[in-house]
Motif scaffolding. Structure first.
Motif, PDB file in Angstrom:
ATOM      1  N   GLU A 141      -4.240   8.983   7.193  1.00  0.00           N
ATOM      2  CA  GLU A 141      -3.820   9.051   5.521  1.00  0.00           C
ATOM      3  C   GLU A 141      -3.190  10.629   4.921  1.00  0.00           C
ATOM      4  O   GLU A 141      -3.262  11.103   4.665  1.00  0.00           O
ATOM      5  N   ILE A 142      -2.148  10.312   4.339  1.00  0.00           N
ATOM      6  CA  ILE A 142      -1.291  12.289   3.904  1.00  0.00           C
ATOM      7  C   ILE A 142      -0.648  12.146   2.870  1.00  0.00           C
ATOM      8  O   ILE A 142       0.058  11.168   3.096  1.00  0.00           O
ATOM      9  N   GLN A 143      -0.685  12.888   1.976  1.00  0.00           N
ATOM     10  CA  GLN A 143       0.631  12.451   0.704  1.00  0.00           C
ATOM     11  C   GLN A 143       1.827  13.935   1.188  1.00  0.00           C
ATOM     12  O   GLN A 143       0.849  15.105   1.622  1.00  0.00           O
TER      13      GLN A 143
ATOM     14  N   LYS B 112      -1.026   0.689   4.998  1.00  0.00           N
ATOM     15  CA  LYS B 112      -2.452   1.652   5.855  1.00  0.00           C
ATOM     16  C   LYS B 112      -3.096   0.024   6.856  1.00  0.00           C
ATOM     17  O   LYS B 112      -3.770   0.704   7.735  1.00  0.00           O
TER      18      LYS B 112
ATOM     19  N   MET C 254       3.187   9.605  -8.172  1.00  0.00           N
ATOM     20  CA  MET C 254       2.604   9.210  -7.419  1.00  0.00           C
ATOM     21  C   MET C 254       4.181   8.296  -7.737  1.00  0.00           C
ATOM     22  O   MET C 254       3.998   7.150  -8.179  1.00  0.00           O
TER      23      MET C 254
ATOM     24  N   GLU D 157       5.449  15.360   0.129  1.00  0.00           N
ATOM     25  CA  GLU D 157       6.151  15.441  -0.884  1.00  0.00           C
ATOM     26  C   GLU D 157       7.717  14.379  -1.054  1.00  0.00           C
ATOM     27  O   GLU D 157       8.528  13.722  -0.193  1.00  0.00           O
ATOM     28  N   SER D 158       8.230  13.467  -2.234  1.00  0.00           N
ATOM     29  CA  SER D 158       9.303  12.314  -1.421  1.00  0.00           C
ATOM     30  C   SER D 158      10.663  12.983  -1.510  1.00  0.00           C
ATOM     31  O   SER D 158      11.374  14.720  -2.117  1.00  0.00           O
TER      32      SER D 158
ATOM     33  N   GLU E 178       7.672  14.207  -6.488  1.00  0.00           N
ATOM     34  CA  GLU E 178       6.730  13.108  -6.833  1.00  0.00           C
ATOM     35  C   GLU E 178       6.026  13.441  -5.167  1.00  0.00           C
ATOM     36  O   GLU E 178       6.548  13.943  -4.358  1.00  0.00           O
ATOM     37  N   LYS E 179       4.637  12.747  -5.060  1.00  0.00           N
ATOM     38  CA  LYS E 179       4.643  12.342  -3.763  1.00  0.00           C
ATOM     39  C   LYS E 179       4.431  11.373  -2.853  1.00  0.00           C
ATOM     40  O   LYS E 179       4.487  10.225  -3.924  1.00  0.00           O
ATOM     41  N   VAL E 180       4.908  11.059  -2.102  1.00  0.00           N
ATOM     42  CA  VAL E 180       4.533   9.758  -1.165  1.00  0.00           C
ATOM     43  C   VAL E 180       3.498   9.841  -0.305  1.00  0.00           C
ATOM     44  O   VAL E 180       2.772  10.808   0.297  1.00  0.00           O
ATOM     45  N   THR E 181       2.319   8.731   0.102  1.00  0.00           N
ATOM     46  CA  THR E 181       1.222   8.443   1.237  1.00  0.00           C
ATOM     47  C   THR E 181       2.008   7.493   2.175  1.00  0.00           C
ATOM     48  O   THR E 181       2.948   7.062   2.538  1.00  0.00           O
TER      49      THR E 181
ATOM     50  N   THR F 262       6.778   5.216  -6.014  1.00  0.00           N
ATOM     51  CA  THR F 262       5.942   4.075  -5.574  1.00  0.00           C
ATOM     52  C   THR F 262       7.174   3.461  -4.475  1.00  0.00           C
ATOM     53  O   THR F 262       8.387   3.509  -4.408  1.00  0.00           O
TER      54      THR F 262
END
Length: 211
Positions: free
Chosen positions: A151-153, A118, A1, A155-156, A162-165, A3
Motif C-alpha cells: 500500500e503506497i500513497q 486492498k 485525500m 500524488e493524484s 492530493e494523494k491517492v492510495t 477519493t
C-alpha cells in the motif's frame, strides 16, 4: 485525500481515453493478446470495472458480446456512447452479489481496477459464481514481491497536492485467491508501465480459467 469516487465521477472522465493513450496504457492489448486463443465470436464477456470500455474494445472487435459493470455513472455513460456493449450495469464492485445470474458469462476481463482494492476477494468470489466452467479470466494487478509494501500513497494526476492510495498484489496473494475460488492459472506476464503520479511501476497480467 482524493477519493476514487470523486475522481471517476469528475471531469477526468471526459479525457480518460486520451490520457490512457498519452501514457501508452498497455493493459487492454496485453490481456487480449493473452486471452484471445480461448475466446470465440458470440461468447459473453463481463468487463469488471468497464469504465469507458477500453479493456473490451479488442474483444468487441473479435465478435464477443460485451457486458460491463462499474460504479461510475459518468464512465458508464461514456462507454454507452460507443455502442459496443450489450449491457451495462452500475454497481460498487466491493459489494457482492453482483447483478448477474450464476454461470451466465463465458469470460471476464479486469484492468485498471485492481489497484483500487486492498482485498480482491469480492471480485474473485463473484466471478467464481458468475463464470461458466472453463471460462477465462484475464486481469492485471500492480505487482509486488513478498516483503514489499502493498500500500503506497502517490500524488493524484487530477488533483495536484492530493494523494491517492494504490494497492499492489503479490503472486502469492493472487495464487491464494485463484486456489480458493477454483481458478487455474494459465499464463502470467510481468511488465512495466506508467502509473498514477507519472511514475513507472511493475504490473503483472494473469490469465486463468475456472474449473
Amino acid at each position: 485525500m482524493t477519493t476514487v469516487k470523486n475522481v471517476f465521477n469528475s471531469d477526468h472522465v471526459i479525457n480518460y481515453d486520451q490520457n490512457a493513450e498519452k501514457v501508452n496504457w498497455l493493459d487492454p492489448a496485453i490481456t487480449f493478446g493473452m486471452a484471445y486463443r480461448f475466446v470465440k465470436p458470440g461468447d459473453r464477456l463481463l468487463d469488471i470495472g468497464i469504465g469507458t470500455g477500453l479493456s473490451s474494445q479488442l474483444f468487441h472487435k473479435a465478435g464477443l458480446e460485451i457486458h460491463g459493470i462499474d460504479f461510475s455513472p459518468k464512465m458508464l455513460a461514456r462507454c454507452r456512447s460507443k455502442q459496443m456493449a450489450k449491457d451495462l450495469k452500475e454497481h460498487d464492485l466491493s459489494i457482492p452479489p453482483y447483478p448477474y445470474e450464476a454461470n451466465s458469462m463465458d469470460h471476464a476481463v479486469c484492468t485498471g481496477v485492481t489497484h483500487l482494492f486492498k482485498d480482491l476477494t469480492p471480485i474473485f468470489q463473484e466471478l467464481a459464481r458468475i463464470l461458466k466452467s472453463g471460462g477465462v479470466f484475464a486481469f492485471v494487478v500492480p505487482d509486488c514481491q513478498e516483503g514489499e509494501a502493498r500500500e503506497i500513497q502517490v500524488e493524484s494526476r487530477h488533483s495536484p497536492g492530493e494523494k491517492v492510495t494504490i494497492f499492489s498484489h503479490s503472486i502469492q496473494d493472487i495464487n491464494n485467491l485463484l486456489d480458493l475460488y477454483g481458478f487455474v492459472q494459465i499464463y502470467d506476464l510481468l511488465f512495466e508501465a506508467s502509473a498514477i503520479g507519472h511514475r513507472t511501476a511493475k504490473y503483472k497480467a494473469y490469465v486463468a480459467h475456472k474449473n
